[in-house]
Design a protein around this motif. Structure first.
Motif, PDB file in Angstrom:
ATOM      1  N   ARG A 196       0.640  -1.042   0.059  1.00  0.00           N
ATOM      2  CA  ARG A 196      -0.019  -0.096  -0.018  1.00  0.00           C
ATOM      3  C   ARG A 196       0.722   1.401   0.191  1.00  0.00           C
ATOM      4  O   ARG A 196       1.663   1.395   1.010  1.00  0.00           O
ATOM      5  CB  ARG A 196      -0.986  -0.051   1.081  1.00  0.00           C
ATOM      6  N   ILE A 197       0.969   1.903  -1.033  1.00  0.00           N
ATOM      7  CA  ILE A 197       1.832   2.895  -1.144  1.00  0.00           C
ATOM      8  C   ILE A 197       1.034   4.389  -1.201  1.00  0.00           C
ATOM      9  O   ILE A 197      -0.026   4.521  -2.203  1.00  0.00           O
ATOM     10  CB  ILE A 197       2.489   2.704  -2.535  1.00  0.00           C
ATOM     11  N   VAL A 198       1.732   5.499  -0.703  1.00  0.00           N
ATOM     12  CA  VAL A 198       1.283   6.696  -0.720  1.00  0.00           C
ATOM     13  C   VAL A 198       2.391   7.536  -1.363  1.00  0.00           C
ATOM     14  O   VAL A 198       3.544   7.383  -0.859  1.00  0.00           O
ATOM     15  CB  VAL A 198       0.802   7.234   0.532  1.00  0.00           C
ATOM     16  N   SER A 199       2.087   8.329  -2.395  1.00  0.00           N
ATOM     17  CA  SER A 199       3.165   9.093  -3.176  1.00  0.00           C
ATOM     18  C   SER A 199       2.786  10.477  -3.144  1.00  0.00           C
ATOM     19  O   SER A 199       1.597  10.844  -3.499  1.00  0.00           O
ATOM     20  CB  SER A 199       3.239   8.667  -4.728  1.00  0.00           C
ATOM     21  N   LEU A 200       3.856  11.175  -2.404  1.00  0.00           N
ATOM     22  CA  LEU A 200       3.629  12.652  -2.380  1.00  0.00           C
ATOM     23  C   LEU A 200       4.484  13.329  -3.617  1.00  0.00           C
ATOM     24  O   LEU A 200       4.762  14.528  -3.411  1.00  0.00           O
ATOM     25  CB  LEU A 200       4.069  13.199  -0.940  1.00  0.00           C
ATOM     26  N   VAL A 201       4.833  12.776  -4.558  1.00  0.00           N
ATOM     27  CA  VAL A 201       5.587  13.458  -5.542  1.00  0.00           C
ATOM     28  C   VAL A 201       5.176  13.047  -6.935  1.00  0.00           C
ATOM     29  O   VAL A 201       5.072  11.830  -7.313  1.00  0.00           O
ATOM     30  CB  VAL A 201       7.140  13.121  -5.392  1.00  0.00           C
ATOM     31  N   PRO A 202       4.808  13.839  -7.747  1.00  0.00           N
ATOM     32  CA  PRO A 202       4.136  13.513  -9.004  1.00  0.00           C
ATOM     33  C   PRO A 202       4.857  12.657  -9.937  1.00  0.00           C
ATOM     34  O   PRO A 202       4.223  11.877 -10.636  1.00  0.00           O
ATOM     35  CB  PRO A 202       3.679  15.012  -9.710  1.00  0.00           C
ATOM     36  N   SER A 203       6.146  13.007 -10.201  1.00  0.00           N
ATOM     37  CA  SER A 203       6.934  12.295 -11.133  1.00  0.00           C
ATOM     38  C   SER A 203       7.113  10.862 -10.715  1.00  0.00           C
ATOM     39  O   SER A 203       7.253  10.070 -11.387  1.00  0.00           O
ATOM     40  CB  SER A 203       8.194  12.992 -11.420  1.00  0.00           C
ATOM     41  N   GLN A 204       7.148  10.797  -9.181  1.00  0.00           N
ATOM     42  CA  GLN A 204       7.288   9.495  -8.738  1.00  0.00           C
ATOM     43  C   GLN A 204       6.117   8.534  -8.783  1.00  0.00           C
ATOM     44  O   GLN A 204       6.005   7.262  -8.953  1.00  0.00           O
ATOM     45  CB  GLN A 204       7.808   9.630  -7.247  1.00  0.00           C
ATOM     46  N   THR A 205       4.808   9.185  -8.724  1.00  0.00           N
ATOM     47  CA  THR A 205       3.830   8.744  -8.999  1.00  0.00           C
ATOM     48  C   THR A 205       3.735   8.085 -10.458  1.00  0.00           C
ATOM     49  O   THR A 205       3.270   6.936 -10.617  1.00  0.00           O
ATOM     50  CB  THR A 205       2.541   9.467  -8.570  1.00  0.00           C
ATOM     51  N   GLU A 206       4.232   8.823 -11.396  1.00  0.00           N
ATOM     52  CA  GLU A 206       4.146   8.338 -12.823  1.00  0.00           C
ATOM     53  C   GLU A 206       4.986   7.258 -12.980  1.00  0.00           C
ATOM     54  O   GLU A 206       4.601   6.216 -13.547  1.00  0.00           O
ATOM     55  CB  GLU A 206       4.408   9.554 -13.762  1.00  0.00           C
ATOM     56  N   LEU A 207       6.103   7.323 -12.099  1.00  0.00           N
ATOM     57  CA  LEU A 207       7.179   6.170 -12.364  1.00  0.00           C
ATOM     58  C   LEU A 207       6.457   4.822 -11.772  1.00  0.00           C
ATOM     59  O   LEU A 207       6.841   3.786 -12.189  1.00  0.00           O
ATOM     60  CB  LEU A 207       8.185   6.423 -11.424  1.00  0.00           C
ATOM     61  N   LEU A 208       5.680   4.703 -10.513  1.00  0.00           N
ATOM     62  CA  LEU A 208       5.206   3.685 -10.093  1.00  0.00           C
ATOM     63  C   LEU A 208       4.381   2.983 -11.075  1.00  0.00           C
ATOM     64  O   LEU A 208       4.173   1.965 -10.982  1.00  0.00           O
ATOM     65  CB  LEU A 208       4.340   4.185  -8.752  1.00  0.00           C
ATOM     66  N   VAL A 209       3.367   3.842 -11.528  1.00  0.00           N
ATOM     67  CA  VAL A 209       2.585   3.332 -12.607  1.00  0.00           C
ATOM     68  C   VAL A 209       3.225   2.487 -13.789  1.00  0.00           C
ATOM     69  O   VAL A 209       3.008   1.462 -14.154  1.00  0.00           O
ATOM     70  CB  VAL A 209       1.660   4.404 -13.264  1.00  0.00           C
ATOM     71  N   ASP A 210       4.226   3.049 -14.282  1.00  0.00           N
ATOM     72  CA  ASP A 210       5.054   2.653 -15.271  1.00  0.00           C
ATOM     73  C   ASP A 210       5.927   1.474 -14.841  1.00  0.00           C
ATOM     74  O   ASP A 210       6.416   0.542 -15.571  1.00  0.00           O
ATOM     75  CB  ASP A 210       6.104   3.586 -15.956  1.00  0.00           C
ATOM     76  N   LEU A 211       6.084   1.205 -13.518  1.00  0.00           N
ATOM     77  CA  LEU A 211       6.640  -0.105 -12.881  1.00  0.00           C
ATOM     78  C   LEU A 211       5.581  -1.168 -12.857  1.00  0.00           C
ATOM     79  O   LEU A 211       5.911  -2.079 -12.400  1.00  0.00           O
ATOM     80  CB  LEU A 211       7.167   0.210 -11.765  1.00  0.00           C
ATOM     81  N   GLY A 212       4.326  -0.701 -13.173  1.00  0.00           N
ATOM     82  CA  GLY A 212       3.353  -1.818 -12.799  1.00  0.00           C
ATOM     83  C   GLY A 212       2.617  -1.837 -11.397  1.00  0.00           C
ATOM     84  O   GLY A 212       2.268  -2.879 -11.002  1.00  0.00           O
ATOM     85  N   LEU A 213       2.760  -0.770 -11.165  1.00  0.00           N
ATOM     86  CA  LEU A 213       2.463  -0.664  -9.566  1.00  0.00           C
ATOM     87  C   LEU A 213       1.111   0.118  -9.251  1.00  0.00           C
ATOM     88  O   LEU A 213       0.817   0.390  -8.169  1.00  0.00           O
ATOM     89  CB  LEU A 213       3.670  -0.214  -8.560  1.00  0.00           C
ATOM     90  N   GLU A 214       0.338   0.611 -10.270  1.00  0.00           N
ATOM     91  CA  GLU A 214      -0.795   1.216  -9.969  1.00  0.00           C
ATOM     92  C   GLU A 214      -1.881   0.816  -9.140  1.00  0.00           C
ATOM     93  O   GLU A 214      -2.550   1.799  -8.018  1.00  0.00           O
ATOM     94  CB  GLU A 214      -1.526   1.548 -11.263  1.00  0.00           C
ATOM     95  N   ALA A 215      -2.040  -0.423  -9.155  1.00  0.00           N
ATOM     96  CA  ALA A 215      -3.242  -1.266  -8.083  1.00  0.00           C
ATOM     97  C   ALA A 215      -2.600  -0.957  -6.786  1.00  0.00           C
ATOM     98  O   ALA A 215      -3.363  -0.956  -5.985  1.00  0.00           O
ATOM     99  CB  ALA A 215      -3.089  -2.636  -8.492  1.00  0.00           C
ATOM    100  N   ASN A 216      -1.219  -0.699  -6.485  1.00  0.00           N
ATOM    101  CA  ASN A 216      -1.034  -0.790  -5.173  1.00  0.00           C
ATOM    102  C   ASN A 216      -0.681   0.850  -4.413  1.00  0.00           C
ATOM    103  O   ASN A 216      -0.577   0.869  -3.314  1.00  0.00           O
ATOM    104  CB  ASN A 216       0.628  -1.225  -5.166  1.00  0.00           C
ATOM    105  N   ILE A 217      -1.077   1.701  -5.424  1.00  0.00           N
ATOM    106  CA  ILE A 217      -1.006   3.083  -4.923  1.00  0.00           C
ATOM    107  C   ILE A 217      -2.513   3.407  -4.342  1.00  0.00           C
ATOM    108  O   ILE A 217      -3.565   3.039  -4.759  1.00  0.00           O
ATOM    109  CB  ILE A 217      -0.869   4.276  -6.039  1.00  0.00           C
ATOM    110  N   VAL A 218      -2.542   3.839  -2.762  1.00  0.00           N
ATOM    111  CA  VAL A 218      -3.698   4.362  -2.312  1.00  0.00           C
ATOM    112  C   VAL A 218      -3.797   5.490  -2.023  1.00  0.00           C
ATOM    113  O   VAL A 218      -4.938   5.981  -1.978  1.00  0.00           O
ATOM    114  CB  VAL A 218      -3.672   3.609  -1.099  1.00  0.00           C
ATOM    115  N   GLY A 219      -2.734   6.369  -2.257  1.00  0.00           N
ATOM    116  CA  GLY A 219      -3.047   7.870  -2.096  1.00  0.00           C
ATOM    117  C   GLY A 219      -2.020   8.753  -2.820  1.00  0.00           C
ATOM    118  O   GLY A 219      -0.754   8.442  -2.989  1.00  0.00           O
ATOM    119  N   VAL A 220      -2.432   9.618  -3.488  1.00  0.00           N
ATOM    120  CA  VAL A 220      -1.605  10.675  -4.139  1.00  0.00           C
ATOM    121  C   VAL A 220      -1.866  12.287  -3.890  1.00  0.00           C
ATOM    122  O   VAL A 220      -2.857  12.489  -3.301  1.00  0.00           O
ATOM    123  CB  VAL A 220      -1.682  10.457  -5.978  1.00  0.00           C
TER     124      VAL A 220
END
Length: 271
Positions: free
Chosen positions: A21-45
């Motif tokens: 369960r990941i919370v990302s407080l940085v827009p460019s790092q949020t995009e990186l998470l998605v490109d790593l295949g982790l979108e389903a694990n993101i709970v907060g942005v």
């Protein structure tokens, strides 16, 4: 078995399991998470996490990059919170660290960006995906260095804010990318993001290019005329701020943008 990982501030994180369960407080790092295949694990942005565009409709918004709703973050029960030294304040990092493991990035160069991608690969058990992104960025970087190698160096001013007027100066990722583009920052003797006054000075007349960034201030074509008056010999361009300041997987797209920017500048210089 507990796994120990260091972030880019050499802070130690103790991980008993892979964070889910990941919370990302940085827009460019949020995009990186998605490109790593982790979108389903993101709970907060943050409200500034605009890529991919649908993300804010499906994830909890926990504030901005400088002001967060710490209770909302806590209620999401995250396993890890992702921050950045420049984007987020020390107080935010300290508050987040009271909830769970908090990883802080610190980016000044391409190598720093590649290191971060590798760290995320290790953190989230996505090493293969991380390596693919790293390889892509390395190839794009090498190709661009060949392209730009014999291009002349142009003098540039890179604006990030209006009222007060602020520019990107030394010790920033933006300045590093400007140098890579053979764009010599006329404010490189100053540090970070200084406020400046728009005056008709001798240095202004030497500026070849003024870049008005689309972020954090949303410069657009309506601002070009105002700035042009102070830089009479310069080409004033609206610059995609994401290409000059977002790291992570955005760098797979940045160098094609930089090539087009240079070609457009060459066309102007030829006039």
């Amino acid at each position: 078995m507990t796994k120990q990982i260091q972030d880019q501030l050499q802070r130690k994180l103790q991980l008993k399991t892979t964070p889910r369960r990941i919370v990302s407080l940085v827009p460019s790092q949020t995009e990186l998470l998605v490109d790593l295949g982790l979108e389903a694990n993101i709970v907060g942005v943050t409200k500034f996490c605009v890529h991919p565009v649908h993300l804010k409709k499906t994830k909890a918004i926990v504030g901005g990059t400088k002001q967060i709703h710490i209770d909302k973050i806590r209620s999401l029960n995250p396993d890890i919170i992702l921050c950045n030294k420049e984007e987020n304040t020390k107080e935010i990092v300290e508050a987040c660290a009271q909830i769970c493991n908090t990883h802080v990035s610190d980016i000044f160069t391409i190598e720093d960006s590649l290191e971060l991608i590798h760290q995320y690969g290790t953190l989230f058990n996505k090493n293969e995906d991380a390596q693919k992104i790293v390889n892509h960025i390395k190839k794009e970087t090498d190709d661009f260095k060949t392209f730009i190698q014999k291009k002349p160096t142009l003098k540039v001013a890179y604006f990030i804010w209006k009222n007060p007027w602020m520019v990107a100066a030394n010790n920033t990722f933006i300045n590093y990318l400007l140098e890579l583009n053979h764009l010599k920052n006329v404010y490189e003797t100053q540090n970070r993001y200084p406020e400046i006054e728009l005056h008709n000075t001798a240095i202004n007349k030497e500026v070849d290019v003024v870049l008005l960034s689309t972020e954090p201030f949303p410069f657009n074509h309506s601002h070009k005329k105002e700035v042009q008056a102070f830089y009479p010999n310069a080409k004033v361009v609206i610059a995609d701020g994401e290409m000059f300041s977002w790291y992570g997987s955005r760098l797979t797209k940045a160098f094609a943008y930089f090539k087009n920017l240079r070609l457009n500048l060459e066309a102007f210089q030829a006039l």
